[in-house]
Design a protein around this motif. Sequence first.
Motif, PDB file in Angstrom:
ATOM      1  N   TRP A  99      45.855  24.833  37.267  1.00 35.51           N
ATOM      2  CA  TRP A  99      44.533  23.570  36.402  1.00 35.51           C
ATOM      3  C   TRP A  99      44.127  22.573  37.669  1.00 35.51           C
ATOM      4  N   ALA A 100      44.663  22.094  38.575  1.00 31.51           N
ATOM      5  CA  ALA A 100      44.952  21.076  39.137  1.00 31.51           C
ATOM      6  C   ALA A 100      43.838  22.012  40.651  1.00 31.51           C
ATOM      7  N   ALA A 101      44.187  23.047  41.066  1.00 29.78           N
ATOM      8  CA  ALA A 101      43.316  23.212  41.739  1.00 29.78           C
ATOM      9  C   ALA A 101      41.912  24.214  41.340  1.00 29.78           C
ATOM     10  N   PHE A 102      41.881  24.294  40.448  1.00 31.88           N
ATOM     11  CA  PHE A 102      40.587  25.062  39.889  1.00 31.88           C
ATOM     12  C   PHE A 102      40.020  23.258  39.568  1.00 31.88           C
ATOM     13  N   ARG A 103      40.600  22.122  39.682  1.00 32.02           N
ATOM     14  CA  ARG A 103      39.382  20.802  39.440  1.00 32.02           C
ATOM     15  C   ARG A 103      39.535  20.843  40.807  1.00 32.02           C
ATOM     16  N   THR A 104      40.008  20.702  41.415  1.00 34.49           N
ATOM     17  CA  THR A 104      39.527  20.896  42.649  1.00 34.49           C
ATOM     18  C   THR A 104      39.083  21.453  43.489  1.00 34.49           C
ATOM     19  N   VAL A 105      38.794  22.945  43.825  1.00 34.58           N
ATOM     20  CA  VAL A 105      37.744  23.224  43.768  1.00 34.58           C
ATOM     21  C   VAL A 105      36.676  24.183  43.686  1.00 34.58           C
ATOM     22  N   ARG A 106      36.717  23.656  41.754  1.00 35.60           N
ATOM     23  CA  ARG A 106      35.784  24.462  41.595  1.00 35.60           C
ATOM     24  C   ARG A 106      33.796  24.348  41.396  1.00 35.60           C
ATOM     25  N   ASP A 107      34.020  23.782  42.290  1.00 33.37           N
ATOM     26  CA  ASP A 107      32.143  23.421  43.213  1.00 33.37           C
ATOM     27  C   ASP A 107      32.149  24.857  43.455  1.00 33.37           C
ATOM     28  N   ASN A 108      33.303  25.526  44.118  1.00 34.81           N
ATOM     29  CA  ASN A 108      33.068  26.508  45.209  1.00 34.81           C
ATOM     30  C   ASN A 108      33.349  27.672  44.185  1.00 34.81           C
ATOM     31  N   ILE A 109      33.585  28.103  42.981  1.00 41.99           N
ATOM     32  CA  ILE A 109      33.594  29.249  42.190  1.00 41.99           C
ATOM     33  C   ILE A 109      32.827  29.411  41.219  1.00 41.99           C
ATOM     34  N   ARG A 110      32.134  30.876  42.160  1.00 43.23           N
ATOM     35  CA  ARG A 110      30.486  30.628  42.172  1.00 43.23           C
ATOM     36  C   ARG A 110      30.328  32.191  40.599  1.00 43.23           C
ATOM     37  N   PRO A 111      28.873  32.071  40.132  1.00 47.74           N
ATOM     38  CA  PRO A 111      28.754  33.241  39.190  1.00 47.74           C
ATOM     39  C   PRO A 111      29.004  34.590  39.588  1.00 47.74           C
ATOM     40  N   GLU A 112      29.245  34.669  40.646  1.00 49.63           N
ATOM     41  CA  GLU A 112      29.259  35.869  40.569  1.00 49.63           C
ATOM     42  C   GLU A 112      31.015  36.743  40.367  1.00 49.63           C
ATOM     43  N   HIS A 113      32.010  35.122  41.481  1.00 51.18           N
ATOM     44  CA  HIS A 113      33.542  35.184  40.972  1.00 51.18           C
ATOM     45  C   HIS A 113      33.756  35.105  38.906  1.00 51.18           C
ATOM     46  N   TYR A 114      33.003  34.850  38.633  1.00 50.05           N
ATOM     47  CA  TYR A 114      33.295  34.585  36.821  1.00 50.05           C
ATOM     48  C   TYR A 114      32.285  35.713  36.173  1.00 50.05           C
ATOM     49  N   ALA A 115      31.832  36.772  37.428  1.00 53.55           N
ATOM     50  CA  ALA A 115      31.158  37.780  36.596  1.00 53.55           C
ATOM     51  C   ALA A 115      32.144  39.118  36.873  1.00 53.55           C
ATOM     52  N   LYS A 116      32.808  38.912  37.530  1.00 50.47           N
ATOM     53  CA  LYS A 116      33.531  40.106  38.229  1.00 50.47           C
ATOM     54  C   LYS A 116      34.990  39.183  37.624  1.00 50.47           C
ATOM     55  N   ALA A 117      35.662  38.360  37.227  1.00 54.62           N
ATOM     56  CA  ALA A 117      36.595  37.430  36.455  1.00 54.62           C
ATOM     57  C   ALA A 117      36.390  38.055  34.963  1.00 54.62           C
ATOM     58  N   ARG A 118      35.091  38.734  34.401  1.00 51.07           N
ATOM     59  CA  ARG A 118      34.952  39.099  33.024  1.00 51.07           C
ATOM     60  C   ARG A 118      35.137  40.847  32.795  1.00 51.07           C
ATOM     61  N   THR A 119      34.758  40.792  34.010  1.00 52.25           N
ATOM     62  CA  THR A 119      34.367  42.767  34.036  1.00 52.25           C
ATOM     63  C   THR A 119      36.575  42.618  33.952  1.00 52.25           C
ATOM     64  N   ALA A 120      36.991  42.568  35.277  1.00 47.15           N
ATOM     65  CA  ALA A 120      38.234  42.521  35.211  1.00 47.15           C
ATOM     66  C   ALA A 120      39.281  42.288  33.842  1.00 47.15           C
ATOM     67  N   LEU A 121      38.957  41.058  33.230  1.00 46.17           N
ATOM     68  CA  LEU A 121      39.788  40.745  32.099  1.00 46.17           C
ATOM     69  C   LEU A 121      38.660  42.208  30.933  1.00 46.17           C
ATOM     70  N   GLY A 122      38.231  42.837  31.365  1.00 46.47           N
ATOM     71  CA  GLY A 122      37.147  42.906  30.260  1.00 46.47           C
ATOM     72  C   GLY A 122      38.537  44.427  30.516  1.00 46.47           C
ATOM     73  N   GLU A 123      38.495  45.144  31.267  1.00 44.87           N
ATOM     74  CA  GLU A 123      38.846  46.554  31.804  1.00 44.87           C
ATOM     75  C   GLU A 123      40.524  46.285  31.449  1.00 44.87           C
ATOM     76  N   LEU A 124      41.233  45.002  31.772  1.00 44.46           N
ATOM     77  CA  LEU A 124      42.570  44.297  31.276  1.00 44.46           C
ATOM     78  C   LEU A 124      42.697  45.043  29.859  1.00 44.46           C
ATOM     79  N   ASP A 125      42.422  44.418  29.020  1.00 40.47           N
ATOM     80  CA  ASP A 125      41.645  44.956  27.588  1.00 40.47           C
ATOM     81  C   ASP A 125      42.082  46.144  27.038  1.00 40.47           C
ATOM     82  N   ASP A 126      41.250  46.915  27.632  1.00 36.73           N
ATOM     83  CA  ASP A 126      41.307  48.356  27.631  1.00 36.73           C
ATOM     84  C   ASP A 126      42.429  48.831  27.994  1.00 36.73           C
TER      85      ASP A 126
END
Length: 126
Positions: A99-126
């Motif tokens: 959480w500390a790291a995320f708060r520090t760098v959150r402005d660098n985490i772009r929408p495409e990183h979140y899109a990849k994250a959602r895809t990866a998490l969706g694959e883990l649920d399968d």
Amino acid sequence: MAIENGKIGEILRPGSEAEQARQESDIRRSFFDTVRRGLRHIPFMEDVVASYYCALDPRTPAASRGILLAALAYFVLPFDIVPDFILGLGFTDDIAVLWAAFRTVRDNIRPEHYAKARTALGELDD
């Protein structure tokens, strides 16, 4: 069990290029196994996985990349301040560091990183 802010600062201090390369190798090898174990325990897992993709993105500024690599390396280590296998407590220190790291760098985490994250998490649920 709470982790001290000073300790979090030590953990998040970016290492040398060699250290970051070692951290990246460790992270690539065991990140998603650790994510599977932590899914029920870390409420902001999408942010954690997006941080993973941000850390591996060569367009991410070096300082942010170093902070994320340090936090993610701490996350994948099997034995840290509170070992992950301790039920109910094992991920509490990881949550604080991530959480500390995320708060520090959150402005660098772009929408495409979140899109990849959602895809990866969706694959883990399968």
